[in-house]
Design an enzyme around this catalytic site. Structure first.
Site, short mmCIF file in Angstrom:
data_model
loop_
_atom_site.label_atom_id
_atom_site.label_comp_id
_atom_site.label_asym_id
_atom_site.label_seq_id
_atom_site.Cartn_x
_atom_site.Cartn_y
_atom_site.Cartn_z
N CYS A 3 -0.71 81.70 20.88
CA CYS A 3 -0.74 81.67 22.34
C CYS A 3 -1.12 83.06 22.86
O CYS A 3 -0.41 84.04 22.60
CB CYS A 3 0.63 81.25 22.90
N CYS A 6 1.58 84.78 24.97
CA CYS A 6 2.69 85.28 24.13
C CYS A 6 2.27 86.58 23.45
O CYS A 6 3.08 87.52 23.35
CB CYS A 6 3.07 84.24 23.08
N ASP A 29 -5.86 89.47 35.96
CA ASP A 29 -6.70 88.45 35.32
C ASP A 29 -7.99 89.12 34.82
O ASP A 29 -8.59 89.95 35.49
CB ASP A 29 -7.03 87.34 36.32
N HIS A 45 7.87 81.37 25.92
CA HIS A 45 6.78 80.39 25.96
C HIS A 45 7.23 79.08 26.57
O HIS A 45 8.25 78.52 26.19
CB HIS A 45 6.21 80.12 24.56
N ASN A 83 -1.82 76.17 37.79
CA ASN A 83 -2.57 75.00 37.34
C ASN A 83 -1.79 74.31 36.24
O ASN A 83 -1.20 74.98 35.38
CB ASN A 83 -3.95 75.43 36.83
N HIS A 94 0.29 78.30 28.66
CA HIS A 94 1.52 79.10 28.79
C HIS A 94 1.69 79.29 30.29
O HIS A 94 0.78 79.82 30.96
CB HIS A 94 1.36 80.44 28.06
N HIS A 96 1.82 80.10 33.95
CA HIS A 96 1.44 81.30 34.71
C HIS A 96 1.15 80.94 36.14
O HIS A 96 0.65 79.85 36.42
CB HIS A 96 0.23 82.00 34.08
N HIS A 98 -1.09 82.28 39.29
CA HIS A 98 -2.12 83.18 39.79
C HIS A 98 -1.66 83.74 41.13
O HIS A 98 -1.17 82.98 41.99
CB HIS A 98 -3.43 82.42 40.02
P1 AMP Z 1 -5.77 78.77 34.07
O1 AMP Z 1 -7.20 78.30 34.05
O2 AMP Z 1 -5.04 78.42 35.32
O3 AMP Z 1 -5.03 78.33 32.82
O4 AMP Z 1 -5.82 80.35 34.09
C1 AMP Z 1 -5.95 81.12 32.93
C2 AMP Z 1 -6.41 82.46 33.37
O5 AMP Z 1 -6.18 83.37 32.32
C3 AMP Z 1 -7.91 82.56 33.72
O6 AMP Z 1 -8.05 82.96 35.09
C4 AMP Z 1 -8.44 83.60 32.75
O7 AMP Z 1 -9.41 84.44 33.33
C5 AMP Z 1 -7.17 84.35 32.38
N1 AMP Z 1 -7.18 85.02 31.10
C6 AMP Z 1 -7.51 84.50 29.89
N2 AMP Z 1 -7.37 85.42 28.92
C7 AMP Z 1 -6.93 86.55 29.52
C8 AMP Z 1 -6.59 87.85 29.05
N3 AMP Z 1 -6.68 88.19 27.75
N4 AMP Z 1 -6.20 88.77 29.95
C9 AMP Z 1 -6.12 88.47 31.26
N5 AMP Z 1 -6.42 87.24 31.76
C10 AMP Z 1 -6.82 86.31 30.90
#
Ligand code: AMP
Length: 110
Positions: A3, A6, A29, A45, A83, A94, A96, A98
């Protein structure tokens, strides 16, 4: 478990951290969709909001407020969104939130 969030929480993958406490981490992001775009993530997680316990929900929402303040968008306004699942366009499994702000956001939600 493979993950990415994680691994970020464990410090195994670098991130641009903007907030941290015992239960929650927030970082920018990697593909920002607004001048302010941070992700607020529980360290423990859980796949998405459906798996979120009460204590984590409080900790995450308090962290959302702290990030909005520290990123300077608490007065101008911001959006906090999570989302959930395939139709919700969740790409990282995982939980989150935004936190988006720093410009006038679209009124469209979907
Ligand atoms: P979601 O589509 O709602 O699951 O959002 C996942 C978010 O994680 C997206 O906006 C990606 O740009 C962001 N993301 C993925 N990998 C990373 C990372 N290593 N560091 C920062 N953001 C990330």
């Amino acid at each position: 478990m493979d993950c990415i969030f994680c691994k970020i929480a464990a410090g195994e993958i670098p991130s641009d951290r903007v907030y941290e406490d015992e239960f929650v981490l927030a970082f920018r992001d990697i593909h920002p969709q607004a001048p302010v775009h941070a992700l607020v993530v529980p360290k423990k997680h859980m796949k998405n909001l459906l798996e979120c316990d009460d204590g984590t929900a409080v900790a995450v929402l308090n962290a959302v407020k702290a990030v909005a303040k520290s990123e300077g968008v608490s007065e101008s306004g911001f959006r906090a969104v999570t989302n959930c699942g395939p139709d919700g366009a969740q790409s990282v499994e995982h939980l989150h939130f935004h936190v988006l702000g720093g410009r006038q956001l679209s009124g469209r939600m979907g």
